[in-house]
Enzyme design. Sequence first.
Site, short mmCIF file in Angstrom:
data_model
loop_
_atom_site.label_atom_id
_atom_site.label_comp_id
_atom_site.label_asym_id
_atom_site.label_seq_id
_atom_site.Cartn_x
_atom_site.Cartn_y
_atom_site.Cartn_z
N LYS A 170 0.51 3.45 -3.02
CA LYS A 170 -0.70 4.24 -3.32
C LYS A 170 -0.46 5.74 -3.42
CE LYS A 170 -3.77 0.70 -1.34
NZ LYS A 170 -4.53 0.28 -0.15
N VAL A 216 1.24 -3.58 4.08
CA VAL A 216 1.21 -4.85 4.82
C VAL A 216 2.49 -5.66 4.65
CG1 VAL A 216 -1.30 -5.09 4.93
CG2 VAL A 216 -0.05 -6.01 2.97
N SER A 274 0.81 -1.23 0.00
CA SER A 274 0.00 0.00 0.00
C SER A 274 0.83 1.27 0.00
CB SER A 274 -0.94 0.02 1.20
OG SER A 274 -2.11 -0.68 0.89
N TYR A 276 -2.50 -3.04 -10.75
CA TYR A 276 -2.54 -2.83 -9.29
C TYR A 276 -1.76 -3.93 -8.55
CZ TYR A 276 -4.25 -2.50 -4.53
OH TYR A 276 -4.30 -2.42 -3.16
N TYR A 291 -4.31 3.36 7.53
CA TYR A 291 -5.46 2.48 7.69
C TYR A 291 -6.44 3.11 8.70
CZ TYR A 291 -2.28 -0.78 5.37
OH TYR A 291 -1.42 -1.36 4.49
N1 GLU Z 1 -1.90 -5.83 -2.09
C1 GLU Z 1 -2.64 -5.54 -0.90
C2 GLU Z 1 -4.12 -5.49 -1.19
O1 GLU Z 1 -4.53 -4.84 -2.10
C3 GLU Z 1 -2.18 -4.24 -0.33
C4 GLU Z 1 -2.59 -4.21 1.08
C5 GLU Z 1 -1.90 -3.16 1.90
O2 GLU Z 1 -0.67 -3.02 1.91
O3 GLU Z 1 -2.66 -2.47 2.59
O4 GLU Z 1 -4.89 -6.14 -0.52
#
Ligand code: GLU
Length: 332
Positions: free
Chosen positions: A89, A280, A86, A210, A262
């Site tokens: 992003k 994560v 994430s 993605y 989060y």
């Molecule tokens: N590839 C993970 C997902 O899309 C990323 C999750 C994350 O790092 O929050 O579920």
Amino acid sequence: MTSGSHVASAQPAKASSAAWTSSRPPLLRFLDRCHADFVAETGGDVARYIPELSKADPSHFGISLATLDGHVYEVGDTKVPFTIQSMSKPFVFALALDTLGAERVESVIGVEPSGDPFNSIRLNAENHPFNPMVNAGAIACSGLVHEAKGAGAFEHIRRELSRFAGRDLGVDEAVYRSESLTGDRNRAIGYLLRTNAVIKDNVAEVLDVYFRQCAILVTARDIAIMAATLANRGINPVTGEQVTTPYAIARTLSVMTSSGMYDYAGEWIYRIGIPAKSGVGGGILSALPARLGLGSYSPRLDRHGNSVRGIRVCAALSRHYDLHMLNRSDDA
Ligand code: GLU
């Protein structure tokens, strides 16, 4: 790396002798102490939602801090590669803003915190993602880049993220495959976005972008430099390259501030006060505008999905150097 940059020692804290310790710069000694103190923290667990991530070594712990004059301080496992997840992003959001323009991006993605978990399938009242830091918003950003770049979308993202890091970044193919094999929830989000005209292209192709972007490999050192580039209005302080526009950077830091950690985002900005994003894979990237970028890696996660040791490091740094961004004075 340009010749103008300086790299401080990357020795772990435990290797220090008294003489060597006293010759280390105070900031590095502070990071040594954080490493030595928080390595004892064994709470939390590695991500287990895909088999590949559960193979991470829970003992790994690296801290790197990059200043805006191009110094990079490193302690512990700062060269260990892990997937960006994430933390991709904010960079893809900045890229979407620069590639498609703010009007187009803002016409399909909101900027409000959702209060929901990152992988929630709920959209806002306009049937748009709440913000670019939750999966729905991030998949929408990948969709926008795909709209602009077609089959070259992922390579465009990889190249741009590499400019943020100042070196060529690769992909963990096993994690990518694992994400793709098990990514039905993200696919469901993708189809929901398409039915609401947020995504215009083929959903499977957008999801492939993605999943690949989440599997880009970085180190704690890389994310410190990427964070410092965010803190430096888009100029990589190590390479000197202007990677993105100050406009995109300010918007990106804004959504990191409100939604980057989060469903711990409010607590984070209240207590630590530095725009940040975690992943994560175990990374936390923190960017304090006009000051520094911090990258930490430790794959033990708390119940929100944030690295337990990473949070401790950021909290200690913010407290020790009085870095809360809302506690500033003109002469700071
Ligand atoms: N590839 C993970 C997902 O899309 C990323 C999750 C994350 O790092 O929050 O579920």
